[in-house]
Design a protein around this motif. Structure first.
Motif, PDB file in Angstrom:
ATOM      1  N   GLU A 159      20.507  29.338  -4.584  1.00 59.16           N
ATOM      2  CA  GLU A 159      19.775  28.430  -4.835  1.00 59.16           C
ATOM      3  C   GLU A 159      19.534  28.291  -6.338  1.00 59.16           C
ATOM      4  N   LEU A 160      19.206  29.403  -6.920  1.00 60.58           N
ATOM      5  CA  LEU A 160      18.914  29.229  -8.430  1.00 60.58           C
ATOM      6  C   LEU A 160      20.111  28.917  -9.160  1.00 60.58           C
ATOM      7  N   GLN A 161      21.335  29.236  -8.655  1.00 58.21           N
ATOM      8  CA  GLN A 161      22.673  28.757  -9.502  1.00 58.21           C
ATOM      9  C   GLN A 161      22.803  27.321  -9.403  1.00 58.21           C
ATOM     10  N   THR A 162      22.391  26.819  -8.318  1.00 53.54           N
ATOM     11  CA  THR A 162      22.645  25.208  -7.824  1.00 53.54           C
ATOM     12  C   THR A 162      21.634  24.531  -8.657  1.00 53.54           C
ATOM     13  N   LEU A 163      20.365  25.217  -9.064  1.00 52.50           N
ATOM     14  CA  LEU A 163      19.330  24.584  -9.808  1.00 52.50           C
ATOM     15  C   LEU A 163      19.791  24.339 -11.227  1.00 52.50           C
ATOM     16  N   VAL A 164      20.162  25.622 -11.558  1.00 49.40           N
ATOM     17  CA  VAL A 164      20.815  25.777 -13.070  1.00 49.40           C
ATOM     18  C   VAL A 164      21.654  24.722 -13.347  1.00 49.40           C
ATOM     19  N   LEU A 165      22.936  24.771 -12.396  1.00 52.41           N
ATOM     20  CA  LEU A 165      23.767  23.630 -12.549  1.00 52.41           C
ATOM     21  C   LEU A 165      23.378  22.347 -12.661  1.00 52.41           C
ATOM     22  N   SER A 166      22.580  22.069 -11.829  1.00 48.76           N
ATOM     23  CA  SER A 166      21.834  20.548 -11.752  1.00 48.76           C
ATOM     24  C   SER A 166      21.230  20.303 -13.160  1.00 48.76           C
ATOM     25  N   HIS A 167      20.464  21.298 -13.505  1.00 43.97           N
ATOM     26  CA  HIS A 167      19.630  21.233 -14.807  1.00 43.97           C
ATOM     27  C   HIS A 167      20.844  20.824 -15.802  1.00 43.97           C
ATOM     28  N   GLN A 168      21.943  21.841 -15.842  1.00 47.02           N
ATOM     29  CA  GLN A 168      22.843  21.667 -17.016  1.00 47.02           C
ATOM     30  C   GLN A 168      23.497  20.370 -16.957  1.00 47.02           C
ATOM     31  N   TYR A 169      23.963  19.933 -15.705  1.00 53.20           N
ATOM     32  CA  TYR A 169      24.616  18.507 -15.679  1.00 53.20           C
ATOM     33  C   TYR A 169      23.688  17.611 -16.299  1.00 53.20           C
ATOM     34  N   LEU A 170      22.529  17.318 -15.953  1.00 53.13           N
ATOM     35  CA  LEU A 170      21.773  16.278 -16.403  1.00 53.13           C
ATOM     36  C   LEU A 170      21.489  16.422 -17.837  1.00 53.13           C
ATOM     37  N   ARG A 171      21.382  17.510 -18.383  1.00 53.89           N
ATOM     38  CA  ARG A 171      21.016  17.710 -19.706  1.00 53.89           C
ATOM     39  C   ARG A 171      22.295  17.522 -20.572  1.00 53.89           C
ATOM     40  N   THR A 172      23.544  17.616 -20.063  1.00 57.63           N
ATOM     41  CA  THR A 172      24.543  17.388 -20.827  1.00 57.63           C
ATOM     42  C   THR A 172      24.785  15.719 -20.607  1.00 57.63           C
ATOM     43  N   LEU A 173      24.586  15.225 -19.516  1.00 59.22           N
ATOM     44  CA  LEU A 173      24.575  13.489 -19.643  1.00 59.22           C
ATOM     45  C   LEU A 173      23.646  13.023 -20.717  1.00 59.22           C
ATOM     46  N   HIS A 174      22.378  13.558 -20.695  1.00 59.35           N
ATOM     47  CA  HIS A 174      21.259  13.066 -21.700  1.00 59.35           C
ATOM     48  C   HIS A 174      22.259  13.193 -23.041  1.00 59.35           C
ATOM     49  N   LYS A 175      22.648  14.220 -23.452  1.00 56.07           N
ATOM     50  CA  LYS A 175      23.460  14.695 -24.773  1.00 56.07           C
ATOM     51  C   LYS A 175      24.441  13.692 -25.110  1.00 56.07           C
ATOM     52  N   ILE A 176      25.303  13.403 -24.141  1.00 54.36           N
ATOM     53  CA  ILE A 176      26.451  12.532 -24.220  1.00 54.36           C
ATOM     54  C   ILE A 176      25.903  11.182 -24.421  1.00 54.36           C
ATOM     55  N   ALA A 177      24.875  10.733 -23.793  1.00 54.20           N
ATOM     56  CA  ALA A 177      24.361   9.343 -23.994  1.00 54.20           C
ATOM     57  C   ALA A 177      23.695   9.363 -25.389  1.00 54.20           C
ATOM     58  N   SER A 178      22.976  10.512 -25.830  1.00 56.95           N
ATOM     59  CA  SER A 178      22.546  10.170 -27.044  1.00 56.95           C
ATOM     60  C   SER A 178      23.439  10.044 -28.092  1.00 56.95           C
ATOM     61  N   LYS A 179      24.572  11.098 -28.234  1.00 58.62           N
ATOM     62  CA  LYS A 179      25.634  11.333 -29.025  1.00 58.62           C
ATOM     63  C   LYS A 179      26.475   9.953 -29.220  1.00 58.62           C
ATOM     64  N   THR A 180      26.865   9.497 -28.051  1.00 61.19           N
ATOM     65  CA  THR A 180      27.454   8.271 -27.898  1.00 61.19           C
ATOM     66  C   THR A 180      27.109   6.994 -28.195  1.00 61.19           C
ATOM     67  N   VAL A 181      25.732   7.028 -28.185  1.00 60.64           N
ATOM     68  CA  VAL A 181      24.635   5.751 -28.635  1.00 60.64           C
ATOM     69  C   VAL A 181      24.612   4.778 -27.430  1.00 60.64           C
ATOM     70  N   SER A 182      24.906   5.387 -26.132  1.00 56.41           N
ATOM     71  CA  SER A 182      24.973   4.313 -25.041  1.00 56.41           C
ATOM     72  C   SER A 182      23.766   4.702 -24.442  1.00 56.41           C
ATOM     73  N   SER A 183      23.436   3.474 -23.646  1.00 51.99           N
ATOM     74  CA  SER A 183      21.996   3.735 -22.788  1.00 51.99           C
ATOM     75  C   SER A 183      22.049   3.853 -21.608  1.00 51.99           C
ATOM     76  N   LEU A 184      21.255   4.687 -21.025  1.00 53.15           N
ATOM     77  CA  LEU A 184      21.587   5.185 -19.449  1.00 53.15           C
ATOM     78  C   LEU A 184      20.796   3.752 -18.645  1.00 53.15           C
ATOM     79  N   SER A 185      21.547   3.876 -17.492  1.00 52.92           N
ATOM     80  CA  SER A 185      20.882   2.745 -16.552  1.00 52.92           C
ATOM     81  C   SER A 185      19.419   3.088 -16.182  1.00 52.92           C
ATOM     82  N   PRO A 186      18.515   2.018 -15.928  1.00 50.64           N
ATOM     83  CA  PRO A 186      17.334   2.320 -15.512  1.00 50.64           C
ATOM     84  C   PRO A 186      17.130   3.242 -14.218  1.00 50.64           C
TER      85      PRO A 186
END
Length: 107
Positions: A61-88
């Motif tokens: 359970e801890l591993q899946t939470l960590v993976l979920s957290h890392q995936y969303l963090r990476t998503l936000h990093k990519i959005a900021s580095k590519t200067v693309s906006s996330l959908s609402p």
């Protein structure tokens, strides 16, 4: 050695539509991991207690939470580095502070 045109100068791993595809994958994977964690929690609460088994399940359970957290963090990093906006919808479904997916009725 000729001069590079403008398109060749900016080629990289996230050129054009690739960033959107990667962000879509990360969003889907994060929510899959979060739902998997919640499903395993419901299953484990109905079983008889066993120390080693509970310890292994809590680690999963801890591993899946960590993976979920890392995936969303990476998503936000990519959005900021590519200067693309996330959908609402993505902004409403994930916490911008802790990068944990918010699933209605559960979290």
């Amino acid at each position: 050695m000729g001069r590079k045109n403008a398109r060749q100068a900016f080629e990289g791993p996230f050129l054009g539509n690739e960033a959107q595809k990667r962000m879509n994958f990360l969003h889907q994977a994060a929510f899959l991991m979060a739902r998997k964690k919640i499903g395993s929690f419901v299953e484990s609460s109905t079983e008889s207690p066993n120390d080693k088994k509970e310890e292994r399940e809590s680690n999963k359970e801890l591993q899946t939470l960590v993976l979920s957290h890392q995936y969303l963090r990476t998503l936000h990093k990519i959005a900021s580095k590519t200067v693309s906006s996330l959908s609402p919808q993505i902004k409403q479904e994930s916490c911008s502070q802790c990068y944990f997916p918010m699933i209605s009725g559960i979290t």
